[in-house]
Design a protein around this motif. Structure first.
Motif, PDB file in Angstrom:
ATOM      1  N   LYS A   2       0.781  -1.224   0.006  1.00 26.91           N
ATOM      2  CA  LYS A   2      -0.079   0.020  -0.103  1.00 26.91           C
ATOM      3  C   LYS A   2       0.906   1.236  -0.032  1.00 26.91           C
ATOM      4  CE  LYS A   2      -3.695   2.314   2.726  1.00 26.91           C
ATOM      5  NZ  LYS A   2      -3.114   3.515   3.088  1.00 26.91           N
ATOM      6  N   GLY A   3       0.640   2.046  -1.023  1.00 21.86           N
ATOM      7  CA  GLY A   3       1.303   3.464  -1.057  1.00 21.86           C
ATOM      8  C   GLY A   3       2.530   3.288  -1.578  1.00 21.86           C
ATOM      9  N   ILE A   4       2.981   2.296  -2.289  1.00 25.10           N
ATOM     10  CA  ILE A   4       4.315   2.263  -3.022  1.00 25.10           C
ATOM     11  C   ILE A   4       4.089   2.086  -4.678  1.00 25.10           C
ATOM     12  CG2 ILE A   4       6.332   1.011  -3.530  1.00 25.10           C
ATOM     13  CD1 ILE A   4       6.528   2.028  -0.976  1.00 25.10           C
ATOM     14  N   GLY A   5       4.370   3.129  -5.294  1.00 22.36           N
ATOM     15  CA  GLY A   5       3.927   3.019  -6.721  1.00 22.36           C
ATOM     16  C   GLY A   5       5.413   2.783  -7.476  1.00 22.36           C
ATOM     17  N   ALA A   6       5.213   2.758  -8.777  1.00 22.83           N
ATOM     18  CA  ALA A   6       6.154   2.032  -9.693  1.00 22.83           C
ATOM     19  C   ALA A   6       7.510   2.900  -9.362  1.00 22.83           C
ATOM     20  CB  ALA A   6       5.720   2.210 -11.156  1.00 22.83           C
ATOM     21  N   LYS A   7       7.610   4.190  -9.538  1.00 20.41           N
ATOM     22  CA  LYS A   7       8.697   5.088  -9.371  1.00 20.41           C
ATOM     23  C   LYS A   7       9.432   4.848  -8.125  1.00 20.41           C
ATOM     24  CE  LYS A   7       7.812   8.932 -12.373  1.00 20.41           C
ATOM     25  NZ  LYS A   7       7.425  10.215 -12.643  1.00 20.41           N
ATOM     26  N   THR A   8       8.660   4.769  -6.867  1.00 21.81           N
ATOM     27  CA  THR A   8       9.267   4.456  -5.546  1.00 21.81           C
ATOM     28  C   THR A   8       9.765   3.016  -5.526  1.00 21.81           C
ATOM     29  OG1 THR A   8       7.719   6.104  -4.594  1.00 21.81           O
ATOM     30  CG2 THR A   8       8.547   4.478  -3.053  1.00 21.81           C
ATOM     31  N   ALA A   9       9.080   1.828  -6.094  1.00 23.95           N
ATOM     32  CA  ALA A   9       9.803   0.666  -6.011  1.00 23.95           C
ATOM     33  C   ALA A   9      10.840   0.794  -6.698  1.00 23.95           C
ATOM     34  CB  ALA A   9       8.522  -0.199  -6.642  1.00 23.95           C
ATOM     35  N   GLN A  10      11.078   1.344  -7.788  1.00 23.00           N
ATOM     36  CA  GLN A  10      12.186   1.304  -8.735  1.00 23.00           C
ATOM     37  C   GLN A  10      13.473   1.817  -7.754  1.00 23.00           C
ATOM     38  OE1 GLN A  10      11.815  -0.775 -11.451  1.00 23.00           O
ATOM     39  NE2 GLN A  10      13.943  -0.968 -11.211  1.00 23.00           N
ATOM     40  N   ARG A  11      13.065   3.113  -7.346  1.00 23.13           N
ATOM     41  CA  ARG A  11      14.099   3.863  -6.622  1.00 23.13           C
ATOM     42  C   ARG A  11      14.530   2.977  -5.306  1.00 23.13           C
ATOM     43  NH1 ARG A  11      11.269   8.207  -4.811  1.00 23.13           N
ATOM     44  NH2 ARG A  11      11.022   8.942  -6.890  1.00 23.13           N
ATOM     45  N   ILE A  12      13.899   2.369  -4.622  1.00 27.32           N
ATOM     46  CA  ILE A  12      14.258   1.506  -3.545  1.00 27.32           C
ATOM     47  C   ILE A  12      15.162   0.405  -3.926  1.00 27.32           C
ATOM     48  CG2 ILE A  12      13.177  -0.204  -2.049  1.00 27.32           C
ATOM     49  CD1 ILE A  12      10.885   1.266  -1.535  1.00 27.32           C
ATOM     50  N   ILE A  13      14.911  -0.244  -5.064  1.00 28.67           N
ATOM     51  CA  ILE A  13      15.741  -1.277  -5.910  1.00 28.67           C
ATOM     52  C   ILE A  13      16.836  -0.712  -5.907  1.00 28.67           C
ATOM     53  CG2 ILE A  13      15.916  -3.056  -7.632  1.00 28.67           C
ATOM     54  CD1 ILE A  13      13.009  -3.459  -7.472  1.00 28.67           C
ATOM     55  N   VAL A  14      17.153   0.290  -6.909  1.00 24.77           N
ATOM     56  CA  VAL A  14      18.099   1.111  -7.454  1.00 24.77           C
ATOM     57  C   VAL A  14      19.213   1.344  -6.286  1.00 24.77           C
ATOM     58  CG1 VAL A  14      19.034   2.708  -8.691  1.00 24.77           C
ATOM     59  CG2 VAL A  14      17.158   1.603  -9.713  1.00 24.77           C
ATOM     60  N   ASP A  15      18.453   2.294  -5.286  1.00 21.18           N
ATOM     61  CA  ASP A  15      19.234   2.665  -4.037  1.00 21.18           C
ATOM     62  C   ASP A  15      19.924   1.724  -3.288  1.00 21.18           C
ATOM     63  OD1 ASP A  15      18.518   4.998  -5.255  1.00 21.18           O
ATOM     64  OD2 ASP A  15      17.800   5.823  -3.359  1.00 21.18           O
ATOM     65  N   LEU A  16      19.054   0.381  -2.954  1.00 18.80           N
ATOM     66  CA  LEU A  16      19.544  -0.481  -2.087  1.00 18.80           C
ATOM     67  C   LEU A  16      20.146  -1.856  -2.416  1.00 18.80           C
ATOM     68  CD1 LEU A  16      16.572  -0.133   0.541  1.00 18.80           C
ATOM     69  CD2 LEU A  16      18.686   1.181   0.440  1.00 18.80           C
ATOM     70  N   LYS A  17      20.198  -2.168  -3.601  1.00 16.50           N
ATOM     71  CA  LYS A  17      20.529  -3.374  -4.242  1.00 16.50           C
ATOM     72  C   LYS A  17      21.800  -3.467  -3.817  1.00 16.50           C
ATOM     73  CE  LYS A  17      21.494  -2.191  -8.969  1.00 16.50           C
ATOM     74  NZ  LYS A  17      20.892  -2.338 -10.400  1.00 16.50           N
TER      75      LYS A  17
END
Length: 196
Positions: free
Chosen positions: A113-128
């Motif tokens: 809930k509350g996580i859109g496509a851009k935020t999901a992608q940003r989380i992956i890029v920043d934290l992988k």
């Protein structure tokens, strides 16, 4: 800074717990995973993150340091605040979240809930690069070379938390420890800060 609070459970809901410690009741926001872990216990120790805003001081409680580390990684991502990070950690347990990031599975993050496509992608890029799968003990294994000592691992972890890039931090710390293998962790970090 508060590291942890150990006390009796005075009140408990799926989103909050009040711990009584020394006659004071501390209200902490918790994830559903922490709730599940402490729901049958009368006395608990929770690790704490303190969010200080203009209008409030809010405490977040975590059953273990591992969950708190993941929370800190999440809130370091632009657009992810403490409340959103707590929702993510309520929807996915620590291992599931690490797996989602490691496999770059944005679809699972978007189901939160509350996580859109851009935020999901940003989380992956920043934290992988910051998060790798955990070992059996549940400790986050930072992608470090095995030749780093315990001091080296601690120094790299601290530098990453300060916002430095993992690979650069590893190289610098490794070089410092080759030059001076007996340096305490504080000195390694100070020297690394000069070189980074």
């Amino acid at each position: 800074m508060i590291d942890y609070i150990k006390g009796e459970v005075a009140e408990l809901t799926p989103t909050n717990v009040t711990l009584e410690c020394g006659g004071i009741g501390y209200q902490l926001n918790i994830s559903l995973n922490t709730y599940g872990a402490i729901s049958q216990e009368s006395g608990v120790k929770l690790y704490v993150y303190e969010s200080i805003r203009e209008d409030a001081h809010v405490l977040f409680g975590f059953r273990d340091k591992h969950e708190r580390e993941l929370f800190l990684h999440l809130i370091s991502v632009s657009g992810v605040g403490p409340s959103t990070a707590r929702i993510i950690l309520s929807s996915l347990n620590s291992r599931e979240l690490e797996n989602v990031i490691a496999t770059e599975n944005a679809a699972v993050l978007q189901s939160v809930k509350g996580i859109g496509a851009k935020t999901a992608q940003r989380i992956i890029v920043d934290l992988k690069d910051k998060i790798k799968m955990t070992d059996e003990s549940g400790t986050i294994r930072l992608p470090t070379k095995n030749d780093l000592s315990e001091t080296g691992h601690a120094a790299v972890s601290a530098l990453v938390m300060l916002g430095f890039v993992q690979t650069a931090s590893q190289k610098v710390v490794s070089r410092i420890l080759k030059e001076s293998p007996t340096l305490p962790v504080e000195s390694v970090i100070k020297e690394a800060l000069k070189r980074l």
